[in-house]
Enzyme design. Structure first.
Site: not given
Length: 145
Positions: A22-24
């Site tokens: 995932t991204d942040a």
């Protein structure tokens, strides 16, 4: 051809979404879906009795992605458990087309069509799929609706 044209088979691989996927914001990176789809196709082949190492060592054959079309419908998020479905749409002498989907709790998140080329394991040149394997794969093709 879209997934709506075919009834998806019972084969589905569960995949949990981890932080690394995932991204942040906790949303799955678009490129991670490629890995999820690959893993599911590999497990589908293994389920048919043709793991990748067996194909390479006993048949001198590898499969490589030639083309892929993906439609991102909804995002997957951190800790989701995804179901990555696989169906064989078409199998020809030296290629195959898979239809795939990713779902979470029944919600359709992604559809994909993946064209695979059969290659010689030594030189990575196109080659025919051996007849017994071709027949076994063709028997697994999804019925057209």
């Amino acid at each position: 051809m879209s997934l709506e044209s075919f009834a998806m088979p019972a084969f589905s691989l569960p995949v949990r979404v981890y932080w690394e996927d995932t991204d942040a914001g906790g949303v799955v990176y678009h490129a991670r879906y490629v890995a999820f789809l690959e893993r599911a196709r590999s497990e589908w082949m293994r389920d048919q009795g043709y793991g990748q190492e067996l194909l390479r060592h006993e048949h001198g054959l590898v499969f490589a992605v030639r083309a892929m079309e993906m439609d991102f419908l909804k995002p997957a998020r951190l800790d989701d458990v995804l179901q990555v479905g696989v169906g064989l749409q078409e199998c020809r002498r030296a290629s195959a087309v898979f239809v795939q989907e990713v779902r979470c709790e029944g919600r359709l998140l992604l559809t994909a069509t993946v064209r695979i080329a059969a290659l010689d394991a030594g030189g990575f040149r196109p080659r025919a799929i051996p007849s017994p394997l071709l027949e076994a794969l063709q028997a697994q093709q999804l019925p057209a609706t």
